[in-house]
Enzyme design. Structure first.
Site, PDB file in Angstrom:
ATOM      1  N   SER A 146     -13.901  37.769  -7.948  1.00  7.47           N
ATOM      2  CA  SER A 146     -13.775  37.820  -9.403  1.00  7.47           C
ATOM      3  C   SER A 146     -12.677  36.859  -9.849  1.00  7.47           C
ATOM      4  O   SER A 146     -11.599  36.807  -9.272  1.00  7.47           O
ATOM      5  CB  SER A 146     -13.539  39.230  -9.927  1.00  7.47           C
ATOM      6  OG  SER A 146     -12.689  39.962  -9.105  1.00  7.47           O
ATOM      7  N   LEU A 148     -13.384  33.620  -9.879  1.00 11.23           N
ATOM      8  CA  LEU A 148     -13.723  32.335  -9.252  1.00 11.23           C
ATOM      9  C   LEU A 148     -15.137  31.886  -9.607  1.00 11.23           C
ATOM     10  O   LEU A 148     -15.705  31.035  -8.945  1.00 11.23           O
ATOM     11  CB  LEU A 148     -13.570  32.457  -7.729  1.00 11.23           C
ATOM     12  CG  LEU A 148     -12.133  32.745  -7.284  1.00 11.23           C
ATOM     13  CD1 LEU A 148     -12.081  33.106  -5.808  1.00 11.23           C
ATOM     14  CD2 LEU A 148     -11.239  31.540  -7.563  1.00 11.23           C
ATOM     15  N   SER A 150     -18.021  33.642  -9.514  1.00  4.11           N
ATOM     16  CA  SER A 150     -19.074  34.003  -8.566  1.00  4.11           C
ATOM     17  C   SER A 150     -20.408  34.170  -9.274  1.00  4.11           C
ATOM     18  O   SER A 150     -21.455  33.861  -8.694  1.00  4.11           O
ATOM     19  CB  SER A 150     -18.712  35.283  -7.837  1.00  4.11           C
ATOM     20  OG  SER A 150     -18.292  36.242  -8.755  1.00  4.11           O
ATOM     21  N   ALA A 152     -21.659  32.470 -11.800  1.00  2.00           N
ATOM     22  CA  ALA A 152     -22.294  31.149 -11.963  1.00  2.00           C
ATOM     23  C   ALA A 152     -22.734  30.614 -10.605  1.00  2.00           C
ATOM     24  O   ALA A 152     -23.808  30.024 -10.472  1.00  2.00           O
ATOM     25  CB  ALA A 152     -21.333  30.175 -12.632  1.00  2.00           C
ATOM     26  N   ALA A 153     -21.915  30.841  -9.562  1.00  2.88           N
ATOM     27  CA  ALA A 153     -22.284  30.329  -8.235  1.00  2.88           C
ATOM     28  C   ALA A 153     -23.607  30.952  -7.775  1.00  2.88           C
ATOM     29  O   ALA A 153     -24.488  30.264  -7.246  1.00  2.88           O
ATOM     30  CB  ALA A 153     -21.175  30.629  -7.226  1.00  2.88           C
ATOM     31  N   ASP A 195     -17.876  26.936 -15.873  1.00  2.50           N
ATOM     32  CA  ASP A 195     -18.201  27.330 -14.498  1.00  2.50           C
ATOM     33  C   ASP A 195     -19.320  26.467 -13.896  1.00  2.50           C
ATOM     34  O   ASP A 195     -19.139  25.876 -12.829  1.00  2.50           O
ATOM     35  CB  ASP A 195     -18.583  28.819 -14.432  1.00  2.50           C
ATOM     36  CG  ASP A 195     -17.469  29.717 -14.976  1.00  2.50           C
ATOM     37  OD1 ASP A 195     -16.344  29.238 -15.112  1.00  2.50           O
ATOM     38  OD2 ASP A 195     -17.749  30.890 -15.268  1.00  2.50           O
TER      39      ASP A 195
HETATM   40  C1  GLA Z   1     -14.807  32.654 -17.385  1.00  6.35           C
HETATM   41  C2  GLA Z   1     -15.981  32.084 -18.171  1.00  6.35           C
HETATM   42  C3  GLA Z   1     -15.785  30.590 -18.459  1.00  6.35           C
HETATM   43  C4  GLA Z   1     -14.411  30.334 -19.089  1.00  6.35           C
HETATM   44  C5  GLA Z   1     -13.320  31.028 -18.283  1.00  6.35           C
HETATM   45  C6  GLA Z   1     -11.952  30.943 -18.963  1.00  6.35           C
HETATM   46  O1  GLA Z   1     -14.775  32.105 -16.114  1.00  6.35           O
HETATM   47  O2  GLA Z   1     -17.169  32.265 -17.440  1.00  6.35           O
HETATM   48  O3  GLA Z   1     -16.814  30.116 -19.289  1.00  6.35           O
HETATM   49  O4  GLA Z   1     -14.375  30.695 -20.432  1.00  6.35           O
HETATM   50  O5  GLA Z   1     -13.586  32.395 -18.081  1.00  6.35           O
HETATM   51  O6  GLA Z   1     -11.515  29.629 -19.036  1.00  6.35           O
END
Ligand code: GLA
Length: 431
Positions: A146, A148, A150, A152-153, A195
């Site tokens: 959490s 980092l 994850s 989106a990855a 991300d």
């Molecule tokens: C999370 C969100 C991103 C961004 C960051 C803060 O990771 O997914 O889009 O807003 O927080 O910078």
């Protein structure tokens, strides 16, 4: 923009051993040959500067690290998707020609939602999916990802695997928009494109820059004054990740979307005051108008706006410092960003603030801040290469003294990690 040549990270992530575990698991599920298994390696990211401004169309900086998600897969015979996870129980089965609909209740998000979300994003953009995958997905065991990115990855891993088996060739920028569609439309998180931009574009040695208003990326090469003292081509710093022990599932949380709403409210008030009726995001507000009109904002909105405008300035200064190889200034800006996240953006928690303050005092640390949304999860620091282990030991001991109970729940070798910058997500075709 010319993308630099990839694959330059000296960290060699993923290792052959990690790849072989994933290949073996897929072969067991599919009954096929482990050598035929393809693997998506999708690294986690950090954002040195540009916290919480992507959703306002701001400019962010990013790089990946040498840890991440591995998705092993083979094409299935038909449209069926069959998935298992290294971290979660059960088998997921669905078809890529089943019509996916956005999740209505974010409490219902589970590990399989990301695979369905990837199918949703591709379907919704008009791509014709005929083939499914048989796959096995795994993060790093015992590692709390959490903070980092994850989610989106994982989303990107499924996108790249589905595109691969369906012979779809998409650009990183297309995939950034598809991942945005998973997060914003399918999962209902109002985040920006930091991300996926980091994961899909980063290359070792460069700072990735993304203008989130125009979705146009650029790269800045690290120019370092005393290159002769460094082992060839290596960056002279490492990344420390210090885990708070407070886990976070961002798509399920309310705090993040609340802050996005407040930023938009601040933008609406400032745009209104200057007679403009644009869709409200802070990037549309001229900095001069902000200075002249900020007194009209109520206290909370004034803080969110101050975070945005001050962070944009730090990003620009940070780009120049990085390009000059000035890690001292780059680090100071990162710590100032951390301070603004606490005071102006008001994310974090007592424990995260403790961790940030401990990092600031650690030997060799040049700059520190919360990683990701920063409500929970981990803090990051940039540290001189030669002092990284010493800094990690200091942070581990101090945070354990401050939060013994929380720390006792984190495996001993996963409390503070020394990482290297990495490369972008990629599909590894054969053993
Ligand atoms: C999370 C969100 C991103 C961004 C960051 C803060 O990771 O997914 O889009 O807003 O927080 O910078």
């Amino acid at each position: 923009m010319v993308a630099p040549a990839g694959g330059g990270s000296p960290s060699r992530w993923p290792s052959e051993e990690e790849l072989n575990i994933v290949r073996k698991n897929v072969a067991e599920i599919s009954g096929g040959d482990a050598r035929e298994v393809r693997v998506v390696a999708c690294p986690y990211r950090i954002c040195p500067l540009g916290a919480h401004i992507d959703h306002q169309g701001g400019i962010v900086t990013a790089m990946t690290i040498n840890y991440g998600v591995l998705l092993g897969f083979v094409p299935s015979d038909d449209a069926e998707v069959v998935l298992q996870s290294g971290q979660f129980k059960g088998v997921t089965r669905f078809r890529v020609d089943d019509l996916q609909k956005p999740i209505e209740n974010r409490g219902n998000i589970t590990w399989e939602s990301y695979a369905r979300g990837a199918v949703y994003a591709l379907q919704n953009s008009g791509y014709d999916l005929r083939k499914g995958i048989i796959g096995y997905i795994s993060g790093v065991n015992g590692f709390d990802s959490s903070g980092l990115s994850s989610s989106a990855a994982v989303g990107i891993a499924y996108l790249l695997a589905l595109e691969n088996v369906n012979d779809l060739v998409l650009s990183p920028v297309d995939n950034i928009q598809l991942d945005k569609s998973i997060e914003n439309k399918y999962l209902g998180l109002e985040n920006g494109i930091l991300d996926p931009s980091a994961i899909l574009l980063s290359q070792y040695g460069y700072l990735t820059f993304m203008d989130c208003k125009t979705a146009s990326p650029s790269y800045v090469y690290f120019s370092e004054p005393s290159k002769s003292q460094q082992p060839q081509g290596r960056l002279p710093f490492k990344i420390l990740l210090a885990f708070s022990g407070l886990q976070h599932n961002l798509p399920k949380s309310r705090g993040y979307n609340m802050r996005v709403f407040e930023c938009k409210e601040a933008a609406r008030a400032l745009l209104c005051a200057s007679g403009c009726e644009d869709a409200p995001i802070l990037r549309k507000v001229d900095p001069g108008v902000y200075e002249a009109q900020k007194c009209i904002l109520d206290e909370n909105l004034a803080r969110r706006a101050e975070h945005y405008f001050s962070e944009m300035k730090r990003v620009v200064k940070g780009r120049d410092a990085w390009a000059r190889g000035d890690l001292q200034e780059f680090g100071q800006l990162i710590s100032a960003s951390g301070g603004s996240s606490i005071v102006n953006y008001e994310c974090g928690s007592k424990e995260m603030i403790q961790l940030y303050e401990i990092l600031l005092k650690a030997p060799g640390v040049l700059g520190a801040r919360f990683s990701g949304a920063g409500f929970r999860g981990c803090c990051l620091a940039i540290v001189e290469s030669g002092r990284a282990e010493e800094a990690a030991a200091y942070v581990g001991a101090e945070y354990e003294r401050a939060q013994p109970e929380l720390v006792s729940k984190i495996p001993a070798d996963r409390r503070v990690l020394v990482c290297e910058p990495g490369d972008s997500a990629r599909v590894i075709l054969h053993a």
